[in-house]
Scaffold this active site. Structure first.
Site, PDB file in Angstrom:
ATOM      1  N   VAL A 147       0.859  -1.189   0.000  1.00 38.27           N
ATOM      2  CA  VAL A 147       0.000   0.000   0.000  1.00 38.27           C
ATOM      3  C   VAL A 147       0.887   1.229   0.000  1.00 38.27           C
ATOM      4  O   VAL A 147       1.805   1.344   0.810  1.00 38.27           O
ATOM      5  CB  VAL A 147      -0.919   0.023   1.249  1.00 38.27           C
ATOM      6  CG1 VAL A 147      -1.698   1.336   1.319  1.00 38.27           C
ATOM      7  CG2 VAL A 147      -1.872  -1.161   1.251  1.00 38.27           C
ATOM      8  N   ASP A 178      10.384  -5.197   8.604  1.00 37.17           N
ATOM      9  CA  ASP A 178       9.419  -4.948   9.689  1.00 37.17           C
ATOM     10  C   ASP A 178       9.299  -6.281  10.434  1.00 37.17           C
ATOM     11  O   ASP A 178      10.252  -7.084  10.414  1.00 37.17           O
ATOM     12  CB  ASP A 178       8.086  -4.446   9.107  1.00 37.17           C
ATOM     13  CG  ASP A 178       7.131  -3.929  10.173  1.00 37.17           C
ATOM     14  OD1 ASP A 178       7.384  -2.853  10.742  1.00 37.17           O
ATOM     15  OD2 ASP A 178       6.131  -4.618  10.471  1.00 37.17           O
ATOM     16  N   ALA A 211       4.519   4.111   2.820  1.00 43.17           N
ATOM     17  CA  ALA A 211       4.065   2.861   2.201  1.00 43.17           C
ATOM     18  C   ALA A 211       4.313   1.723   3.180  1.00 43.17           C
ATOM     19  O   ALA A 211       5.043   1.877   4.158  1.00 43.17           O
ATOM     20  CB  ALA A 211       4.816   2.614   0.899  1.00 43.17           C
ATOM     21  N   LYS A 212       3.713   0.606   2.952  1.00 46.04           N
ATOM     22  CA  LYS A 212       3.969  -0.583   3.780  1.00 46.04           C
ATOM     23  C   LYS A 212       3.498  -1.803   2.992  1.00 46.04           C
ATOM     24  O   LYS A 212       2.633  -1.710   2.124  1.00 46.04           O
ATOM     25  CB  LYS A 212       3.194  -0.481   5.095  1.00 46.04           C
ATOM     26  CG  LYS A 212       3.750  -1.337   6.204  1.00 46.04           C
ATOM     27  CD  LYS A 212       4.791  -0.579   7.008  1.00 46.04           C
ATOM     28  CE  LYS A 212       5.284  -1.387   8.184  1.00 46.04           C
ATOM     29  NZ  LYS A 212       6.024  -0.548   9.139  1.00 46.04           N
ATOM     30  N   GLY A 213       4.058  -2.951   3.353  1.00 47.29           N
ATOM     31  CA  GLY A 213       3.646  -4.177   2.678  1.00 47.29           C
ATOM     32  C   GLY A 213       3.571  -5.321   3.659  1.00 47.29           C
ATOM     33  O   GLY A 213       4.008  -5.194   4.815  1.00 47.29           O
TER      34      GLY A 213
END
Ligand SMILES: NC(=O)C1=CN([C@@H]2O[C@H](COP(=O)(O)OP(=O)(O)OC[C@H]3O[C@@H](n4cnc5c(N)ncnc54)[C@H](O)[C@@H]3O)[C@@H](O)[C@H]2O)C=CC1
Ligand SMILES: O=C(O)CCC(=O)C(=O)O
Length: 441
Positions: free
Chosen positions: A85, A171, A130-132
């Site tokens: 995202v 992460d 952003a992050k996934g």
């Protein structure tokens, strides 16, 4: 010194002309995304004319769901759901980690991406957010399965990531090895070695000295600054930590080195406590060997959930979201909560802690050390010129201290919590950039 909640009579924000939000985006949505939206509501009255743009913050710019099929070692085909995202890219390319966890959902990744936008703006690194993630328990995979899954995921999200578009990093449950596979896969797919496509890489392939320790170091730096503001000494302070991985483990180590007593630690395997202070280097060794704190001989077992009410001065949630809630915030005895994790405190818990006079230093500033050194790594990759660890740590500490000072001053000025103050600083930067960019292609 307690920071008061915003006064109820704060000016109303101008209403944006907009259609009703689809259900997955609205405030009724439980979990991290709903929490994030409440945080945006709290900052909106302080955004002045930029409140006109606030809807920008309430929806992701781009969200990708990918199917990640792999062949398991036993010959079967397994499908995992993956996400990337990009919440906002007004200030620069998307930036944020990748999480492998069995409970990852799209809305969780949306919230984590949004918090990255706020965090990156709070420390003024030139990124959006952003992050996934992949919905998987990586502990159930062999090394081969983990590598195949990581590589397939990277290929699937390859259409939206890139050194100038969106730069993943580690992460929860991802690390340097996972970043190496991601960098290699992206490079093979694009036909050129692209070290700048991910950060948190091994040092020998474009990683930065100090990145592994950076988030914990940032947590510690900000804690020292906050402690100074409330007249709490770090030496001899009693510290309790939830999560003893990259963030909690390094933060715990730095507190112990500064003479604090790390009295209680909890992770997914259990809890451990020792009123005289746990031997942190030995505890870290135990975790590296066994995978968790349970069974450590240098303390007594601490029943699950008891960490929150444990007698301490500094409480550090450094595991997952939604840990401090209205059900347990009333039990907290600490003078300060320093959020190593993203989103560990719900808005109701924030209010309870504020009413008790407990200072909460929010995630979006407290854990920004990781992305700050990721930024250094990215800059070093582009210039192919690498800095010493001392240089990196000095620059990191300066950025963290300056950012904390700005947030502290903003909190005093508006008489708001440090969370709302950080959102004021960050959202003003994001929406100002958004306004400057204009609306049409
Ligand atoms: N790694 C990084 O650079 C950054 C991480 N963060 C955040 O910090 C938090 C921790 O991340 P990392 O340390 O990187 O992950 P990690 O995978 O290294 O460690 C996670 C820790 O949380 C514990 N944990 C997991 N589920 C738990 C549960 N239900 N109860 C108690 N403990 C539990 C694990 O046992 C482990 O000790 C996450 O919220 C992450 O988003 C934030 C900024 C940067
Ligand atoms: O280092 C990065 O790019 C992001 C780290 C991260 O995911 C976070 O700050 O939550």
């Amino acid at each position: 010194m307690a920071i008061k909640k915003p006064a109820a009579k704060t000016p109303a924000a101008p209403k944006a002309q907009t259609h009703a939000l689809p259900s997955y985006l609205d405030h009724q949505h439980l979990g991290p995304w709903g929490v994030y939206l409440q945080q945006v509501d709290r900052v909106t009255p302080y955004l002045g004319h930029l409140a006109r743009w606030v809807e920008t913050l309430k929806r992701p710019k781009r969200a990708l769901i990918v199917d990640v099929p792999i062949e398991m070692d036993n010959g079967t085909i397994a499908h995992f759901e993956g996400y990337r995202v990009q919440h906002n890219v007004s200030r620069g390319p998307g930036k944020g980690g990748v999480r492998f966890h069995q409970d990852v959902t799209l809305s969780e990744v949306m919230a984590l991406a949004a918090w990255m936008s706020v965090k990156n703006a709070a420390v003024n690194v030139p990124y959006g957010g952003a992050k996934g993630g992949i919905r998987v328990d990586p502990r159930n995979l062999s090394q081969g399965e983990l590598e195949r899954m990581t590589r397939r995921y990277t290929s699937e999200i390859g259409i939206i990531i890139g050194p100038n578009k969106d730069i993943p990093a580690p992460d929860v449950n991802t690390n340097e090895k996972v970043m190496a596979w991601m960098m290699d896969t992206y490079s093979m797919n694009t036909g050129a070695t692209a070290t700048g496509v991910v950060t948190g890489k091994p040092i020998d392939m474009g990683g930065s000295l100090g990145r592994r320790e950076a988030t914990g170091r940032g947590v510690f730096t900000v804690a020292v600054e906050a402690a100074g503001q409330i007249g709490l000494g770090i030496e001899g302070a009693r510290v309790a930590v939830q999560g003893f991985g990259n963030v909690g483990g390094i933060a715990g180590k730095l507190f112990a080195e500064a003479g604090s007593l790390v009295v209680a630690v909890e992770d997914h395997t259990g809890g451990i406590c020792n009123d005289k202070g746990l031997n942190v280097p030995k505890l870290l060794e135990h975790v590296a060997k066994t995978g968790g704190v349970a069974g450590f001989k240098g303390g007594e077992a601490l029943p699950l959930g008891e960490l929150w009410g444990y007698k301490c001065d500094i409480l550090i949630p450094a595991a997952l979201e939604g840990q401090l809630t209205k059900a347990n915030a009333g039990k907290v005895k600490a003078k300060m909560v320093i959020e190593g994790a993203n989103g560990p405190t719900t808005p109701e818990a924030d209010d309870i802690l504020g009413d008790k006079g407990i200072l909460v230093v929010p995630d979006v500033i407290a854990n920004a050390g990781g992305v700050t050194v990721s930024y250094f790594e990215w800059v070093q990759d582009f210039s192919s010129f690498f800095w010493s660890e001392d240089e990196i740590n000095q620059r990191l500490v300066k950025i963290m201290k300056d950012a904390f000072a700005t947030v502290w001053q903003t909190a005093q000025q508006h008489k708001v919590s440090l969370r709302t103050a950080t959102f004021i600083v960050a959202c003003t930067r994001i929406l100002h950039a958004r306004e400057l960019r204009g609306l049409y292609p």
